[in-house]
Design an enzyme around this catalytic site. Structure first.
Site, PDB file in Angstrom:
ATOM      1  N   GLN A 164      -3.963  -0.786  10.129  1.00  5.89           N
ATOM      2  CA  GLN A 164      -4.363  -2.164   8.957  1.00  5.89           C
ATOM      3  C   GLN A 164      -4.528  -3.295  10.087  1.00  5.89           C
ATOM      4  O   GLN A 164      -4.719  -3.939  11.292  1.00  5.89           O
ATOM      5  CB  GLN A 164      -2.972  -2.859   8.910  1.00  5.89           C
ATOM      6  N   ASP A 189     -10.613   3.360   4.648  1.00  5.49           N
ATOM      7  CA  ASP A 189     -10.445   2.228   4.634  1.00  5.49           C
ATOM      8  C   ASP A 189     -12.940   1.342   4.604  1.00  5.49           C
ATOM      9  O   ASP A 189     -12.851   1.208   4.830  1.00  5.49           O
ATOM     10  CB  ASP A 189     -10.480   1.393   5.737  1.00  5.49           C
ATOM     11  N   LYS A 218       0.796  -1.289   0.286  1.00  2.00           N
ATOM     12  CA  LYS A 218       0.073  -0.025  -0.027  1.00  2.00           C
ATOM     13  C   LYS A 218       0.815   1.095   0.278  1.00  2.00           C
ATOM     14  O   LYS A 218       0.157   1.919  -0.817  1.00  2.00           O
ATOM     15  CB  LYS A 218      -0.421   0.156   1.248  1.00  2.00           C
TER      16      LYS A 218
HETATM   17  N1  GUN Z   1      -6.365  -6.427   6.200  1.00  2.00           N
HETATM   18  C1  GUN Z   1      -6.976  -6.898   5.381  1.00  2.00           C
HETATM   19  N2  GUN Z   1      -7.669  -6.615   4.177  1.00  2.00           N
HETATM   20  C2  GUN Z   1      -7.842  -5.630   5.402  1.00  2.00           C
HETATM   21  C3  GUN Z   1      -8.456  -3.845   4.761  1.00  2.00           C
HETATM   22  O1  GUN Z   1      -8.874  -3.954   2.935  1.00  2.00           O
HETATM   23  N3  GUN Z   1      -7.850  -3.082   4.756  1.00  2.00           N
HETATM   24  C4  GUN Z   1      -7.798  -3.724   6.744  1.00  2.00           C
HETATM   25  N4  GUN Z   1      -7.300  -2.180   7.234  1.00  2.00           N
HETATM   26  N5  GUN Z   1      -6.688  -3.890   7.210  1.00  2.00           N
HETATM   27  C5  GUN Z   1      -6.996  -5.138   6.378  1.00  2.00           C
END
Ligand code: GUN
Length: 299
Positions: free
Chosen positions: A96, A119, A52
């Site tokens: 995350q 998110d 990311k």
């Molecule tokens: N862990 C797995 N997928 C995601 C996501 O789309 N966002 C976040 N914040 N954590 C994740």
């Protein structure tokens, strides 16, 4: 013939368009910044956050990162979120998941202001989605909608089976599909006859975390299959769908890797850009109001 949906290519196109918008804003206050928060040492999470952050930098955005130790307390994580929430240089905040077991994720996520919730996982964003109000949508579901649109697959009027009702994918995706005019059936772990739900569907989206759950016994000829699952095995990454067994049966299918995954990152950039644009919009409204207040005609 089954066509592979090239999520990597479609995501690349979106990332190039986002980068062009960011470049156009260079030198202004509108340059977006994404703050990622990683707590602990989960190797998969570290890989996702690295990907990311790289995408953020490649798009010309500012990459802000906080790494907290595995033993971090609820108050410590909360204080980092609060600091980023008030920082005008931070357009979006991403925590995350999953978090270490001593932490309660929901109240932490809810400290993120909705306008920075790139998110789309806060209670406020979920409410905005449910009510069809302006807001930031979760990245994987909006990426799946983009994939379907890019492939010219009609959503309106389609019968869609969503397999899995998780917070990150199944639940928000169901809302997005309903708004687009699909007839949606949701299957979950207590569904007695999964094939009876999935076999009539024109589109099947699978996000269960159960490796290889869906096979030829679950689909009709010509179906579109979107696989949001991801599992690390000794032989590489695989999804929730036994893709090889659907060759010649499915009309279109997303590969793992290279299907839904790249779209999630592309939509995170789209959301971060959107958040930055809304921030600039609010700033100019405030500036205009201040100007009005000072003007003899404005009072
Ligand atoms: N862990 C797995 N997928 C995601 C996501 O789309 N966002 C976040 N914040 N954590 C994740």
């Amino acid at each position: 013939m089954t066509t592979m949906i090239d999520g990597a290519r479609i995501a690349k196109g979106i990332r190039v368009r986002v980068a062009a918008r960011v470049a156009a804003a260079a030198g202004t206050a509108l340059v977006p910044g994404l703050a990622t928060i990683l707590v602990g040492d989960d190797p998969a999470s570290a890989v996702y956050v690295t990907a990311k952050r790289r995408a953020v930098r490649e798009a010309g955005m500012r990459d802000i990162h906080r790494h907290l130790p595995q033993q971090a307390t609820q108050a410590e994580v909360a204080s980092v979120i609060d600091e980023l929430a008030t920082d005008p240089g931070v357009s979006g905040i991403l925590v995350q998941l999953p978090l270490p077991p001593q932490l309660n994720a929901a109240p932490l996520i809810d400290r993120i202001p909705a306008v920075k919730d790139v998110d789309g996982l806060t209670t406020a964003s979920a409410g905005q989605l449910a009510r069809g109000e302006r807001g930031l949508r979760p990245c994987t579901p909006s990426g799946i909608i983009e994939l379907l649109d890019a492939e010219g697959i009609e959503i309106k009027g389609a019968c869609v089976a969503v397999v899995g009702w998780g917070e990150l994918v199944g639940r928000p995706l169901t809302q997005l599909l309903l708004r687009r005019g699909a007839t949606v059936t949701v299957a979950q772990e207590f569904t007695i006859d999964l094939a009876a739900v999935t076999r009539p569907a024109d589109i099947i989206v699978v996000a269960t975390g159960v490796r290889g759950l869906i096979g030829p016994e679950h689909v009709k000829l010509g179906v579109t299959v979107i696989d949001a699952g991801i599992h690390r095995t000794r032989d590489g990454l695989i999804g929730d769908v036994r893709a090889a067994e659907l060759d010649g049966i499915a009309g279109r299918i997303t590969p793992v890797p290279g299907g839904v995954g790249p779209m999630t990152i592309a939509m995170l950039l789209v959301n971060t850009l959107q958040a930055a644009e809304w921030h600039a919009e609010r700033q100019s409204v405030t500036a205009w109001q201040q100007l009005q207040a000072r003007s003899p005609l404005g009072a």
